[in-house]
Design an enzyme around this catalytic site. Structure first.
Site, PDB file in Angstrom:
ATOM      1  NE  ARG A   1      -1.163  11.177   5.707  1.00  0.00           N
ATOM      2  CZ  ARG A   1      -1.567  10.018   5.217  1.00  0.00           C
ATOM      3  NH1 ARG A   1      -1.662   8.955   5.994  1.00  0.00           N
ATOM      4  NH2 ARG A   1      -1.873   9.888   3.932  1.00  0.00           N
TER       5      ARG A   1
ATOM      6  CG  ASP B   1      -2.993   3.386  -2.572  1.00  0.00           C
ATOM      7  OD1 ASP B   1      -3.996   2.662  -2.529  1.00  0.00           O
ATOM      8  OD2 ASP B   1      -2.493   3.947  -1.586  1.00  0.00           O
ATOM      9  CD  GLU B   2      -5.250  -1.201  -0.836  1.00  0.00           C
ATOM     10  OE1 GLU B   2      -5.389  -2.396  -0.531  1.00  0.00           O
ATOM     11  OE2 GLU B   2      -6.088  -0.326  -0.585  1.00  0.00           O
TER      12      GLU B   2
ATOM     13  CE1 TYR C   1      -4.994   8.770  -6.036  1.00  0.00           C
ATOM     14  CE2 TYR C   1      -6.465  10.624  -5.647  1.00  0.00           C
ATOM     15  CZ  TYR C   1      -6.254   9.331  -6.101  1.00  0.00           C
ATOM     16  OH  TYR C   1      -7.294   8.633  -6.638  1.00  0.00           O
TER      17      TYR C   1
ATOM     18  CG  ASP D   1      -1.799   1.190   1.366  1.00  0.00           C
ATOM     19  OD1 ASP D   1      -1.601   2.169   0.618  1.00  0.00           O
ATOM     20  OD2 ASP D   1      -2.705   1.162   2.222  1.00  0.00           O
TER      21      ASP D   1
HETATM   22  P1  DGT Z   1      -1.753   6.083   3.426  1.00  0.00           P
HETATM   23  O1  DGT Z   1      -1.917   4.762   2.675  1.00  0.00           O
HETATM   24  O2  DGT Z   1      -2.522   6.162   4.695  1.00  0.00           O
HETATM   25  O3  DGT Z   1      -0.332   6.472   3.599  1.00  0.00           O
HETATM   26  O4  DGT Z   1      -2.404   7.232   2.519  1.00  0.00           O
HETATM   27  P2  DGT Z   1      -2.996   7.157   1.081  1.00  0.00           P
HETATM   28  O5  DGT Z   1      -3.127   8.561   0.608  1.00  0.00           O
HETATM   29  O6  DGT Z   1      -2.203   6.259   0.190  1.00  0.00           O
HETATM   30  O7  DGT Z   1      -4.441   6.614   1.332  1.00  0.00           O
HETATM   31  P3  DGT Z   1      -5.164   5.337   0.787  1.00  0.00           P
HETATM   32  O8  DGT Z   1      -4.178   4.222   0.665  1.00  0.00           O
HETATM   33  O9  DGT Z   1      -6.359   5.118   1.644  1.00  0.00           O
HETATM   34  O10 DGT Z   1      -5.699   5.800  -0.639  1.00  0.00           O
HETATM   35  C1  DGT Z   1      -4.884   5.921  -1.793  1.00  0.00           C
HETATM   36  C2  DGT Z   1      -5.244   7.151  -2.601  1.00  0.00           C
HETATM   37  O11 DGT Z   1      -6.603   7.098  -2.995  1.00  0.00           O
HETATM   38  C3  DGT Z   1      -5.092   8.427  -1.822  1.00  0.00           C
HETATM   39  O12 DGT Z   1      -3.807   8.977  -2.005  1.00  0.00           O
HETATM   40  C4  DGT Z   1      -6.169   9.302  -2.334  1.00  0.00           C
HETATM   41  C5  DGT Z   1      -7.218   8.361  -2.850  1.00  0.00           C
HETATM   42  N1  DGT Z   1      -8.333   8.229  -1.900  1.00  0.00           N
HETATM   43  C6  DGT Z   1      -8.389   7.476  -0.794  1.00  0.00           C
HETATM   44  N2  DGT Z   1      -9.554   7.592  -0.187  1.00  0.00           N
HETATM   45  C7  DGT Z   1     -10.284   8.437  -0.944  1.00  0.00           C
HETATM   46  C8  DGT Z   1     -11.595   8.960  -0.835  1.00  0.00           C
HETATM   47  O13 DGT Z   1     -12.346   8.667   0.080  1.00  0.00           O
HETATM   48  N3  DGT Z   1     -11.991   9.824  -1.805  1.00  0.00           N
HETATM   49  C9  DGT Z   1     -11.191  10.165  -2.845  1.00  0.00           C
HETATM   50  N4  DGT Z   1     -11.628  11.002  -3.769  1.00  0.00           N
HETATM   51  N5  DGT Z   1      -9.949   9.687  -2.977  1.00  0.00           N
HETATM   52  C10 DGT Z   1      -9.502   8.847  -2.046  1.00  0.00           C
HETATM   53 MG    MG Z   2      -1.881   4.203   0.498  1.00  0.00          MG
END
Ligand code: DGT
Ligand code: MG
Length: 615
Positions: free
Chosen positions: A58, A115-116, A26, A21
């Site tokens: 964060r 992203d997974e 983004y 992950d």
């Molecule tokens: P992390 O994995 O906690 O370090 O952070 P992220 O940003 O990789 O979060 P993740 O793995 O839940 O989601 C991957 C990407 O998908 C994130 O960068 C932005 C997008 N994303 C996640 N959740 C949502 C959502 O609820 N709405 C929208 N529009 N995009 C989302």
């Molecule tokens: Mg992620």
């Protein structure tokens, strides 16, 4: 003894699965493009929301899915970038996926969302298990290629790489009989660590990684240590046969809130919580969609009086849920998940782009919209159907031999050719006498052979778009809507369909793009249509429901399947599927350009022969 219906499902322990992950994905994509952003607090905006932010942000109190105005208040120095255009994320996701996939031997590498990634590395692990020197585990070598024994890395097989659940780092007792599962997990953890380091040093991305025996457990355990770290779920994976003993799988999964278990979505979790609590759980409206104030843990569900696969089936089954849902969920809350990691698929079956409109009723507007759709289609074709030329040196040599100038060498090659270009529209039915309008989901479409020029990688995108619109899409549109006016469209879709893998072509397009382009006409010649150049399809006139749609001046909605990403937990289909907006009923079937008959791909060759002989 447990009553039979509470019997635990059997766990499959033969596979080693790694889950990746990417951290704040983004935001990381922007950072990879502009490395100076790394040291700044960075948030990615979609609509009025921070969809994600980097770890610097964060640290300063920001979090995912926060309102932009709150983020600015909490961290005024925040750098905000716009993330509504998903192209860069899609491209990065594909690039990283290809990078990880290169490590795989069995091609069982599956993307989930952007992203997974899941990887089934059982074969790599098994192979390396066979080459271990059990008397000297700490000086082992992990071989990454069967053909090249020097390709790999040194590692200490007596230890796990990275974190473990439970958090212990006991050394293996070398002279006792080694637990085979534990050793396989050790190997998986070292491979995961190696890949993580490579991903970081070569691509600049970090990720959270989990190692276990199935998709469910590897995904869950990977989030124990975030960001930029990894966790392996240690055995025992089964309770000791003599008694209750420790079962790390159960103790691990038991501590999760029921809604956090992948595969148990918002609606299922809601029903399960209400069943266990005997009332609806308390909701805190300030919490992110899908979360509850009152937590119901997996342990609460598993141990609830009368809980079993049958109980869950009764509770959750019914219209809209697949048969066997009870067994499936019962499996999940016992740490069982027998879903396979999907085989990597090189190219999508079709690429389809669409937009919906409140009102689209002049040729001028249609032309404008067709242009926008054509640009997206061509971009997507380039992103999904071409790949970077890996073997440029070889090409140079071959090109020199062919007398081509080195500067002409293209760096991309086509992986597949869509044979057909399809244009579909959804005309809006006329107003009823009372001013209301029936809503129709019926689409009509026409197809034509994909013109060869779209495969020219040297032409500019603008020039290709102009030609595609004027030479193909407008003529298709005129055939679809021969009336000069009077139509009013609520949707337009352009699609590249009937995909043919370049690698499967006779003679293959091979590695050399210049040769490929020279050969392209030959490859595509066989599909040149000699009879009528298109055909009419009318979608079954299904769901027609009444609505009072108010017609307003032209207003477009970008509502392709990916333009409005759903929340992360439900993200399965977002970016995951490469069949963007695949909407029609053709599915896996292909259509003969000559007579319009639709059939599965395997039948096409025989059908073509039939035409040839009938001529
Ligand atoms: P992390 O994995 O906690 O370090 O952070 P992220 O940003 O990789 O979060 P993740 O793995 O839940 O989601 C991957 C990407 O998908 C994130 O960068 C932005 C997008 N994303 C996640 N959740 C949502 C959502 O609820 N709405 C929208 N529009 N995009 C989302
Ligand atoms: Mg992620």
């Amino acid at each position: 003894m447990n009553p039979p219906q509470r019997k635990r499902p059997k766990r499959q322990l033969d596979s080693i699965i790694i889950h990746f992950d990417y951290d704040c994905f983004y935001a990381s994509v922007f950072e990879a493009e502009t490395p100076t952003l790394r040291s700044l607090p960075l948030a990615v905006q979609q609509k009025q929301i921070v969809v994600t932010c980097n770890y610097e942000a964060r640290r300063r109190g920001l979090h995912k899915l926060q309102l932009i105005k709150d983020a600015k208040r909490i961290c005024p120095e925040i750098v905000i970038v716009l993330g509504e255009d998903l192209t860069r994320f899609r491209n990065a996701s594909k690039e990283l996926y290809a990078f990880l996939k290169a490590f795989s031997w069995n091609s069982k590498v599956e993307r989930l969302g952007f992203d997974e990634v899941f990887m089934d590395v059982s074969d790599l692990v098994e192979y390396n298990l066979g080459t271990l020197n059990r008397t000297n585990l700490s000086e082992s070598f992990f071989c990454l290629s069967k053909n090249d024994p020097t390709n790999g890395f040194a590692f200490d097989a007596s230890q796990v790489a990275g974190h473990t659940y439970p958090d212990s780092q006991d050394k293996l007792c070398l002279d006792a009989e080694v637990d085979a599962l534990r050793l396989r997990l050790h190997l998986g953890s070292h491979l995961a660590e190696h890949m993580r380091h490579q991903l970081h040093s070569q691509k600049g991305y970090t990720c959270a990684v989990g190692v276990s025996t199935n998709k469910l457990l590897s995904k869950l355990v990977g989030s124990v240590h975030k960001p930029n770290d990894q966790t392996t779920l240690l055995p025992p994976y089964l309770p000791h046969p003599d008694g209750d003993g420790i079962d790390n799988v159960i103790s691990f999964i038991d501590s999760h809130e029921i809604g956090k278990v992948p595969g148990i979505g918002f609606k299922l979790a809601k029903k399960i919580r209400a069943h266990v609590l005997g009332r609806p759980p308390e909701i805190d409206t300030n919490l992110v969609y899908g979360e509850t104030k009152e937590h119901v843990l997996v342990a609460d569900v598993r141990k609830h009086v009368g809980m079993s696969a049958e109980t869950l089936e009764k509770l959750l089954g019914g219209p809209g849920t697949p048969h066997g849902i009870g067994l499936k969920i019962w499996g999940l809350i016992n740490g069982c998940d027998d879903t396979e990691v999907g085989q990597a698929r090189e190219v999508p079956k079709q690429i389809s782009i669409e937009d919906s409109y409140i009102r689209l009723d002049t040729l001028e507007e249609v032309t404008k919209e067709l242009r926008l759709l054509a640009v997206s289609l061509l971009k997507r074709m380039h992103a999904d159907l071409t790949e970077d030329e890996e073997d440029q040196v070889q090409n140079r040599l071959e090109d020199d031999a062919l007398g081509a100038s080195a500067t002409e060498i293209n760096k991309k090659r086509w992986l597949a050719f869509p044979k057909t270009l399809r244009l579909s529209t959804r005309p809006r039915p006329p107003q009823n006498p009372d001013g209301s309008r029936n809503r129709s989901f019926a689409r009509i479409s026409r197809s034509a052979p994909m013109p060869n020029f779209v495969f020219n990688l040297k032409e500019s995108l603008d020039a290709l778009t102009d030609r595609l619109v004027s030479e193909s899409l407008i003529p298709l549109f005129r055939k679809l809507h021969p009336e000069k006016s009077g139509w009013n469209l609520s949707l337009v879709n352009v699609a590249a369909t009937n995909m043919v893998d370049a690698a499967n072509e006779k003679g293959g397009v091979g590695r050399d793009i210049s040769k490929m382009f020279r050969r392209q006409d030959d490859v595509l010649k066989q599909w040149k249509v000699k009879g009528p150049d298109d055909l009419m399809e009318r979608a079954p006139n299904g769901n027609v429901e009444a609505s009072n749609e108010v017609a307003t001046p032209t207003e477009t909605h970008r509502n392709g399947s990916e333009d409005v990403p759903t929340r992360s937990q439900d993200r399965g289909a977002d970016g995951d599927t490469w069949e963007y907006g695949e909407e029609d009923s053709l599915g896996d079937s292909f259509r003969c350009d000559e007579c319009g008959a639709s059939m599965p791909l395997f039948a096409m060759a025989a059908h073509d022969r039939w035409h040839f002989e009938a001529r």
